[in-house]
Design an enzyme around this catalytic site. Structure first.
Site, PDB file in Angstrom:
ATOM      1  N   ASP A  27       0.885  -1.198  -0.175  1.00 29.97           N
ATOM      2  CA  ASP A  27       0.041   0.173   0.025  1.00 29.97           C
ATOM      3  C   ASP A  27       0.939   1.333   0.091  1.00 29.97           C
ATOM      4  O   ASP A  27       1.997   1.091   0.524  1.00 29.97           O
ATOM      5  CB  ASP A  27      -0.970  -0.168   1.274  1.00 29.97           C
ATOM      6  CG  ASP A  27      -1.934   0.909   1.294  1.00 29.97           C
ATOM      7  OD1 ASP A  27      -1.837   2.089   0.798  1.00 29.97           O
ATOM      8  OD2 ASP A  27      -3.072   0.493   1.613  1.00 29.97           O
ATOM      9  N   LYS A  68      -7.645  17.794 -13.165  1.00 33.51           N
ATOM     10  CA  LYS A  68      -8.740  18.066 -12.210  1.00 33.51           C
ATOM     11  C   LYS A  68      -7.820  18.830 -10.635  1.00 33.51           C
ATOM     12  O   LYS A  68      -8.471  19.355  -9.775  1.00 33.51           O
ATOM     13  CB  LYS A  68      -9.548  17.046 -11.679  1.00 33.51           C
ATOM     14  CG  LYS A  68     -10.484  16.433 -12.579  1.00 33.51           C
ATOM     15  CD  LYS A  68     -11.646  15.331 -12.021  1.00 33.51           C
ATOM     16  CE  LYS A  68     -12.457  15.032 -13.136  1.00 33.51           C
ATOM     17  NZ  LYS A  68     -12.064  14.857 -14.453  1.00 33.51           N
TER      18      LYS A  68
HETATM   19  N1  LIG Z   1      -7.911   7.573 -15.880  1.00 33.51           N
HETATM   20  C1  LIG Z   1      -8.021   8.804 -16.178  1.00 33.51           C
HETATM   21  O1  LIG Z   1      -8.683   9.489 -16.903  1.00 33.51           O
HETATM   22  C2  LIG Z   1      -6.884   9.859 -15.544  1.00 33.51           C
HETATM   23  C3  LIG Z   1      -6.634  11.138 -16.308  1.00 33.51           C
HETATM   24  C4  LIG Z   1      -5.745  11.864 -15.714  1.00 33.51           C
HETATM   25  C5  LIG Z   1      -4.839  11.360 -14.589  1.00 33.51           C
HETATM   26  N2  LIG Z   1      -4.871   9.957 -14.184  1.00 33.51           N
HETATM   27  C6  LIG Z   1      -4.064   9.502 -12.995  1.00 33.51           C
HETATM   28  O2  LIG Z   1      -3.319   8.564 -13.556  1.00 33.51           O
HETATM   29  C7  LIG Z   1      -3.149   7.527 -12.538  1.00 33.51           C
HETATM   30  C8  LIG Z   1      -3.393   6.254 -13.029  1.00 33.51           C
HETATM   31  O3  LIG Z   1      -4.866   6.174 -13.372  1.00 33.51           O
HETATM   32  P1  LIG Z   1      -5.404   4.722 -13.837  1.00 33.51           P
HETATM   33  O4  LIG Z   1      -6.299   5.172 -14.860  1.00 33.51           O
HETATM   34  O5  LIG Z   1      -4.143   3.798 -14.226  1.00 33.51           O
HETATM   35  O6  LIG Z   1      -5.986   4.386 -12.530  1.00 33.51           O
HETATM   36  P2  LIG Z   1      -6.727   2.809 -11.949  1.00 33.51           P
HETATM   37  O7  LIG Z   1      -7.077   1.996 -13.179  1.00 33.51           O
HETATM   38  O8  LIG Z   1      -7.887   3.013 -10.943  1.00 33.51           O
HETATM   39  O9  LIG Z   1      -5.656   2.221 -11.064  1.00 33.51           O
HETATM   40  C9  LIG Z   1      -5.116   2.579 -10.036  1.00 33.51           C
HETATM   41  C10 LIG Z   1      -4.121   1.539  -9.469  1.00 33.51           C
HETATM   42  O10 LIG Z   1      -3.659   2.113  -8.063  1.00 33.51           O
HETATM   43  C11 LIG Z   1      -3.684   1.081  -7.355  1.00 33.51           C
HETATM   44  N3  LIG Z   1      -3.875   1.534  -5.714  1.00 33.51           N
HETATM   45  C12 LIG Z   1      -5.105   2.179  -5.564  1.00 33.51           C
HETATM   46  N4  LIG Z   1      -4.694   2.670  -4.158  1.00 33.51           N
HETATM   47  C13 LIG Z   1      -3.569   2.021  -3.770  1.00 33.51           C
HETATM   48  C14 LIG Z   1      -2.740   2.375  -2.516  1.00 33.51           C
HETATM   49  N5  LIG Z   1      -3.416   2.812  -1.529  1.00 33.51           N
HETATM   50  N6  LIG Z   1      -1.779   1.577  -2.555  1.00 33.51           N
HETATM   51  C15 LIG Z   1      -1.107   0.796  -3.717  1.00 33.51           C
HETATM   52  N7  LIG Z   1      -1.979   0.781  -4.826  1.00 33.51           N
HETATM   53  C16 LIG Z   1      -3.065   1.553  -5.029  1.00 33.51           C
HETATM   54  C17 LIG Z   1      -4.703   0.094  -7.876  1.00 33.51           C
HETATM   55  O11 LIG Z   1      -4.521  -1.484  -7.495  1.00 33.51           O
HETATM   56  P3  LIG Z   1      -5.006  -1.966  -5.688  1.00 33.51           P
HETATM   57  O12 LIG Z   1      -6.419  -1.452  -6.052  1.00 33.51           O
HETATM   58  O13 LIG Z   1      -4.801  -3.174  -6.433  1.00 33.51           O
HETATM   59  O14 LIG Z   1      -4.223  -1.456  -5.193  1.00 33.51           O
HETATM   60  C18 LIG Z   1      -4.453   0.266  -9.308  1.00 33.51           C
HETATM   61  O15 LIG Z   1      -3.528  -0.619  -9.744  1.00 33.51           O
HETATM   62  C19 LIG Z   1      -3.727   8.162 -11.204  1.00 33.51           C
HETATM   63  O16 LIG Z   1      -2.885   8.663 -10.472  1.00 33.51           O
HETATM   64  C20 LIG Z   1      -4.852   9.044 -11.833  1.00 33.51           C
HETATM   65  O17 LIG Z   1      -4.771  10.132 -10.985  1.00 33.51           O
HETATM   66  C21 LIG Z   1      -6.051   9.377 -14.612  1.00 33.51           C
END
Ligand SMILES: NC(=O)c1ccc[n+]([C@@H]2O[C@H](COP(=O)([O-])OP(=O)(O)OC[C@H]3O[C@@H](n4cnc5c(N)ncnc54)[C@H](OP(=O)(O)O)[C@@H]3O)[C@@H](O)[C@H]2O)c1
Length: 333
Positions: free
Chosen positions: A61, A127
């Protein structure tokens, strides 16, 4: 630059982490690629897809600094992608979002410094610019922690930068899968929050490529913002189901009509390059003046005009309905 190196990605089982892993393994030969996240099932499933010798899977985590510090031993590069990112969930569970997105970011910074990681990129979001919801506010705090990490590095050579981009086309919980579900279920209309609403539009591959490139561009302390097109949400609906009427349902709590990536208040520290912007840090570090208008790739930028804002509603580049349809096809949506 990643050949023979050890790379760790927090949140490596997420959407970004998957494509980042696939892309890195296609283009480079890393020594180790470490996936750091909490859920064992997601890691198990990822292992079935990416079982290569260089892959390492760490359950952990980002709230756990000891575990992070252990996982980062002998790591060269870190990408911080782990986050809680659903706007309503953050409003209802504010402390959980703060613990993961802010305390987690602080832990990543400390673990990187303790292990003398060379370069760190943290993912941010539009955001976080002039935030109106807690998710955005926590990501802004996270951005500030990573920028300030350069100041904490002292004589160590660890460098921290941030990549900020907008809506990832088709990401979980976003409008494209919602429209797809409604269309597949035979809905007789599509809900539109507001006829004028706009969003920045980036594919996951473009996001991954931008992050990879910025490892070569970064000096430490910058927020990198890609130049990407905007879409009108009505055009997204028209691209996906031209025959369906729209029903205006109103802007939801915590939503903006248009998103911003470079706020007007930061115009005095924003530099424009051909295909991206750099928001310079407001604090100084390294004991030397860094010229952020030039980067190690030889690219040169120019300060933007006072009052400039990079806003999805005033973006000079909007996708047409046909272009949105083509982009969705290319992204496999
Ligand atoms: N998707 C978008 O539209 C978007 C746009 C702009 C920026 N972003 C940024 O891009 C990044 C990645 O986004 P994504 O779309 O890949 O998100 P995602 O698909 O929701 O993946 C999030 C990841 O973080 C892990 N995670 C969550 N809480 C955690 C914790 N406390 N400790 C360790 N791991 C944790 C999750 O796995 P577990 O649940 O197994 O821990 C998962 O691997 C984020 O920082 C997001 O803010 C996303």
């Amino acid at each position: 630059m990643f050949d023979g190196k050890s790379i760790l990605i927090t949140g490596g089982t997420g959407s970004f982490g998957h494509l980042y892993t696939q892309t890195l393994l296609q283009r480079y030969k890393p020594k180790r690629l470490i996936i750091y996240s909490r859920d064992e099932l997601k890691q198990y499933e990822m292992q079935q897809k990416f079982g290569f010798g260089c892959m390492r899977y760490f359950i952990g985590d980002v709230r756990d600094r000891d575990r992070l510090t252990f996982a980062m031993r002998d790591v060269d590069f870190v990408i911080h992608a782990a986050a809680l990112k659903q706007v309503p969930a953050a409003e209802y569970n504010p402390m959980e979002c703060i613990k993961t997105n802010i305390h987690g970011a602080e832990n990543v910074v400390h673990a990187c410094l303790a292990n003398e990681v060379s370069k760190v990129i943290a993912l941010s979001t539009d955001k976080a610019a002039n935030p109106v919801n807690l998710y955005g506010a926590t990501k802004l705090a996270s951005d500030k922690l990573f920028v300030a990490g350069n100041n904490m590095a002292g004589t160590k050579n660890t460098r921290f930068s941030v990549v900020r981009y907008g809506n990832v086309v088709g990401s979980r919980g976003s409008v494209v899968p919602l429209f797809r579900k409604l269309i597949d279920e035979g809905s007789d209309h599509l809900p539109i929050t507001h006829e004028e609403m706009t969003r920045f539009w980036i594919t996951l591959q473009q996001g991954v490529d931008f992050v990879l490139k910025n490892f070569s561009r970064m000096r430490g302390g910058e927020i990198f913002v890609p130049k990407i097109p905007s879409v009108r949400i009505v055009d997204v609906a028209a691209a996906m189901a031209p025959e369906l009427p729209h029903k205006v349902v109103g802007i939801r709590p915590g939503e903006k009509m248009h998103e911003t990536m470079c706020p007007r208040d930061d115009s005095h520290i924003t530099v424009e390059f051909d295909d991206h912007f750099v928001i310079k840090p407001t604090i100084k570090f390294f004991g030397v003046k860094v010229d952020y208008a030039k980067n190690p790739l030889g690219e040169k930028g120019q300060s933007v005009e006072q009052g400039f804002a990079y806003n999805s509603g005033r973006n000079p580049h909007f996708l047409t309905v046909e272009e949105i349809r083509k982009l969705h096809l290319e992204a496999g949506l």
